[in-house]
Design a protein around this motif. Structure first.
Motif, short mmCIF file in Angstrom:
data_model
loop_
_atom_site.label_atom_id
_atom_site.label_comp_id
_atom_site.label_asym_id
_atom_site.label_seq_id
_atom_site.Cartn_x
_atom_site.Cartn_y
_atom_site.Cartn_z
N LEU A 55 0.85 -1.29 -0.06
CA LEU A 55 -0.05 -0.16 -0.08
C LEU A 55 0.83 1.12 -0.06
CD1 LEU A 55 -2.79 -0.98 2.72
CD2 LEU A 55 -2.81 -1.31 0.29
N TRP A 58 1.77 -3.70 4.08
CA TRP A 58 1.20 -4.86 3.11
C TRP A 58 -0.13 -4.98 3.46
CZ3 TRP A 58 3.77 -6.58 -0.86
CH2 TRP A 58 4.93 -6.56 -0.70
N LYS A 59 -1.00 -5.30 2.48
CA LYS A 59 -2.25 -5.74 2.85
C LYS A 59 -2.39 -7.28 2.15
CE LYS A 59 -7.18 -5.10 1.27
NZ LYS A 59 -8.02 -4.26 0.49
N SER A 60 -2.89 -8.25 2.92
CA SER A 60 -3.10 -9.57 2.73
C SER A 60 -4.00 -10.36 3.22
CB SER A 60 -1.57 -10.19 3.26
OG SER A 60 -1.59 -11.58 3.08
#
Length: 203
Positions: free
Chosen positions: A181, A186-188
């Protein structure tokens, strides 16, 4: 004040010419043709010269090496090198590889004296000034997951994706797709059994 900044800018350019012209020939001689470091990318760039690619890496604190494909003027900056990840360093025709240690940081001009954090890069501003901005989300690290199965083209740079998976001893839920992002996190959806969410701390 404006005149002073202009003179400072000219002085910086003059220093680049003095310090780099002599060393560029030696740096170019260290280029390794027909090799590429796989799956350790921070960011990629299109329509770059090899020198632009190197300069981009020199301004990115985490960057250790460069892959360059001359036919497409395509550049990849890596967070590892052929000495830190020798098993990922392979023969590949058309590619050119170089360690950033072979190049003079004076190529970066106003960024040559800038000290950015590990997940930042230096960008040029007007009148010989520079500033640090976020470059990446860091290397996903956790005892339950592995980065050994990332896909070609994956990167840790802002808006880049990376695909990881759980170690064999853990049950995996989710695709393992990570998205970096804009704010540097992190986007997970990856969950390893017993883990509420993958730990993607910056390293």
């Amino acid at each position: 004040m404006q005149n002073f900044k202009y003179l400072k800018s000219l002085f910086t350019v003059f220093n680049i010419i003095l310090c780099c012209n002599g060393s560029l020939k030696e740096s170019y001689s260290t280029l390794q043709f027909g090799y590429r470091l796989y799956q350790r990318m921070i960011e990629s760039y299109l329509n770059y010269s090899i020198l632009d690619c190197v300069e981009e890496c020199l301004r990115t604190t985490r960057c250790q090496s460069v892959n360059y494909y001359k036919g497409a003027n395509f550049c990849e900056n890596n967070f590892e090198s052929n000495t830190t990840e020798p098993e990922m360093y392979r023969e590949d025709s058309g590619w050119i590889y170089t360690d950033i240690k072979n190049w003079d940081k004076g190529l970066t001009g106003s960024c040559s004296e800038q000290s950015c954090s590990i997940n930042e890069k230096c960008i040029h501003q007007s009148l010989g000034n520079s500033k640090c901005v976020l470059s990446d989300c860091g290397i996903p690290t956790n005892m339950r997951n592995t980065t050994w199965n990332v896909k070609d083209g994956d990167g840790i740079g802002i808006y880049k994706e990376m695909h990881i998976k759980c170690h064999e001893s853990y049950e995996q839920r989710g695709s393992g797709r990570l998205l970096c992002l804009e704010k540097g996190t992190w986007k997970s959806d990856l969950v390893c059994k017993g883990d509420s969410m993958v730990n993607t701390g910056n390293r």
